[in-house]
Write an enzyme that holds these catalytic residues in place. Sequence first.
Site, PDB file in Angstrom:
ATOM      1  N   GLY A  42      50.264  17.568  75.348  1.00  0.00           N
ATOM      2  CA  GLY A  42      51.523  17.610  74.605  1.00  0.00           C
ATOM      3  C   GLY A  42      52.576  18.347  75.394  1.00  0.00           C
ATOM      4  O   GLY A  42      53.428  19.055  74.855  1.00  0.00           O
ATOM      5  N   ALA A  60      54.956  23.484  74.162  1.00  0.00           N
ATOM      6  CA  ALA A  60      54.704  23.523  75.603  1.00  0.00           C
ATOM      7  C   ALA A  60      55.929  23.985  76.386  1.00  0.00           C
ATOM      8  O   ALA A  60      55.794  24.606  77.446  1.00  0.00           O
ATOM      9  CB  ALA A  60      54.247  22.156  76.095  1.00  0.00           C
ATOM     10  N   ARG A  78      47.332  16.296  54.171  1.00  0.00           N
ATOM     11  CA  ARG A  78      46.575  16.934  55.262  1.00  0.00           C
ATOM     12  C   ARG A  78      45.461  16.019  55.755  1.00  0.00           C
ATOM     13  O   ARG A  78      45.175  15.951  56.948  1.00  0.00           O
ATOM     14  CB  ARG A  78      45.999  18.269  54.781  1.00  0.00           C
ATOM     15  CG  ARG A  78      45.333  19.070  55.898  1.00  0.00           C
ATOM     16  CD  ARG A  78      44.883  20.428  55.413  1.00  0.00           C
ATOM     17  NE  ARG A  78      44.150  21.133  56.442  1.00  0.00           N
ATOM     18  CZ  ARG A  78      44.692  21.865  57.404  1.00  0.00           C
ATOM     19  NH1 ARG A  78      45.991  21.976  57.490  1.00  0.00           N
ATOM     20  NH2 ARG A  78      43.940  22.477  58.293  1.00  0.00           N
ATOM     21  N   VAL A 121      45.293  24.089  69.827  1.00  0.00           N
ATOM     22  CA  VAL A 121      46.474  24.529  69.087  1.00  0.00           C
ATOM     23  C   VAL A 121      46.889  23.463  68.069  1.00  0.00           C
ATOM     24  O   VAL A 121      47.314  23.776  66.966  1.00  0.00           O
ATOM     25  CB  VAL A 121      47.639  24.834  70.051  1.00  0.00           C
ATOM     26  CG1 VAL A 121      48.904  25.217  69.292  1.00  0.00           C
ATOM     27  CG2 VAL A 121      47.245  25.935  71.040  1.00  0.00           C
ATOM     28  N   ASN A 155      47.088  20.871  65.189  1.00  0.00           N
ATOM     29  CA  ASN A 155      46.465  20.943  63.854  1.00  0.00           C
ATOM     30  C   ASN A 155      45.877  19.615  63.378  1.00  0.00           C
ATOM     31  O   ASN A 155      46.349  18.561  63.783  1.00  0.00           O
ATOM     32  CB  ASN A 155      47.512  21.434  62.845  1.00  0.00           C
ATOM     33  CG  ASN A 155      47.739  22.926  62.984  1.00  0.00           C
ATOM     34  OD1 ASN A 155      46.794  23.683  63.147  1.00  0.00           O
ATOM     35  ND2 ASN A 155      48.987  23.330  62.943  1.00  0.00           N
ATOM     36  N   ASP A 162      48.570  33.475  63.300  1.00  0.00           N
ATOM     37  CA  ASP A 162      48.437  34.060  61.965  1.00  0.00           C
ATOM     38  C   ASP A 162      48.225  35.570  62.061  1.00  0.00           C
ATOM     39  O   ASP A 162      48.784  36.343  61.281  1.00  0.00           O
ATOM     40  CB  ASP A 162      47.269  33.405  61.221  1.00  0.00           C
ATOM     41  CG  ASP A 162      47.387  31.901  61.199  1.00  0.00           C
ATOM     42  OD1 ASP A 162      48.416  31.399  60.720  1.00  0.00           O
ATOM     43  OD2 ASP A 162      46.464  31.222  61.694  1.00  0.00           O
ATOM     44  N   HIS A 182      42.811  27.790  59.951  1.00  0.00           N
ATOM     45  CA  HIS A 182      44.256  27.896  60.203  1.00  0.00           C
ATOM     46  C   HIS A 182      44.947  26.938  59.238  1.00  0.00           C
ATOM     47  O   HIS A 182      45.327  25.826  59.586  1.00  0.00           O
ATOM     48  CB  HIS A 182      44.581  27.549  61.658  1.00  0.00           C
ATOM     49  CG  HIS A 182      46.065  27.514  61.918  1.00  0.00           C
ATOM     50  ND1 HIS A 182      46.861  28.612  61.765  1.00  0.00           N
ATOM     51  CD2 HIS A 182      46.884  26.499  62.297  1.00  0.00           C
ATOM     52  CE1 HIS A 182      48.116  28.285  62.048  1.00  0.00           C
ATOM     53  NE2 HIS A 182      48.147  27.005  62.366  1.00  0.00           N
TER      54      HIS A 182
END
Length: 332
Positions: A11, A17, A98, A129, A131, A159, A187
Amino acid sequence: MSEPIKVVVTGAAGQIAYSLLYMIARGEVFGKDQSLILHLLDIPPMVGVLDGVCMELADSALPLLHKVFPTTDPAVAFNDVSAAFLVGAMPRREGMERKDLLSANVKIFKAQGAAINQYAKKDVKVLVVGNPANTNALICSHYAPTIPKENFTAMTRLDQNRAKAQIAAKVGVQITDVLNVIIWGNHSSTQFPDVLNGNVKVNGVEKSIFDAVNNKAYLQNEFVETVQKRGAAVISARKMSSAMSAAKAACDHMHDWWNGTQPGNYVSMGVISDGSYGAPKDIIFSFPVEIVNKKWKIVQGLKLDDFANSKLVITGKELLEEKQEAMSVVQD
């Protein structure tokens, strides 16, 4: 200057990034004497943007940056890498459940796990990283059977950083005065930010965070909810997701994994669960860890009250459900 190590960022044309690459190339992760070869992976539609990122890295004249290889080919991206930042993932869009996000992203991480298995160093350190990070890391590991499961981690450091910042502001101290705040579990909005084992220095005197805040209702309600919902609050205010703070947290996570933690200090990482603290086994669950010689170890013997235990059950249940759903998607 030491022999260059190869580091991949996926990414690489994205927002996180954009901050992350500069931090890595400046030496904030692997050290000020460690030269680097950066592999930048993204999808074909992002090639033009990726070229611009490469121009900016070149124009930054970074002494540690030996070479940069932009690519859309996982075989090139993961070839012989010592560390991997898996940032690239489909973002959650408005109205998207989700589970829809999970379905799209586990397929990406299945493919990347296979590429890591085939091309990366066998001691590669993988930080997910993108999700849902915990479950993406689990899927990635599942499809990289020749890489130790301990080498796949998910980022909950953002977090932890958020939680530390809230406590520092509440008590009126600097961020460096807040120690051993823990993020347990996923997370996601079920994560549990926990201060029961943390300390804070107030006027040079170390005391428990619980005593320093002296407000149990705040610590069990507003504090927990603020940390759990901080990402959504940033999106609401900025109209874009957390990028700068996520990049900083990714650097913090990998820096400590690479260089170790100070004695008595621990950090939160999503790691493969061995069942510690009653967490379900064989999921990626955020625990407090200590790190020595690039190897993490779950901190044992910490105190948890009934409130904390109830929160761990909730987040563990969510992770088990995610695992089941993810495995059904990749096996279809």
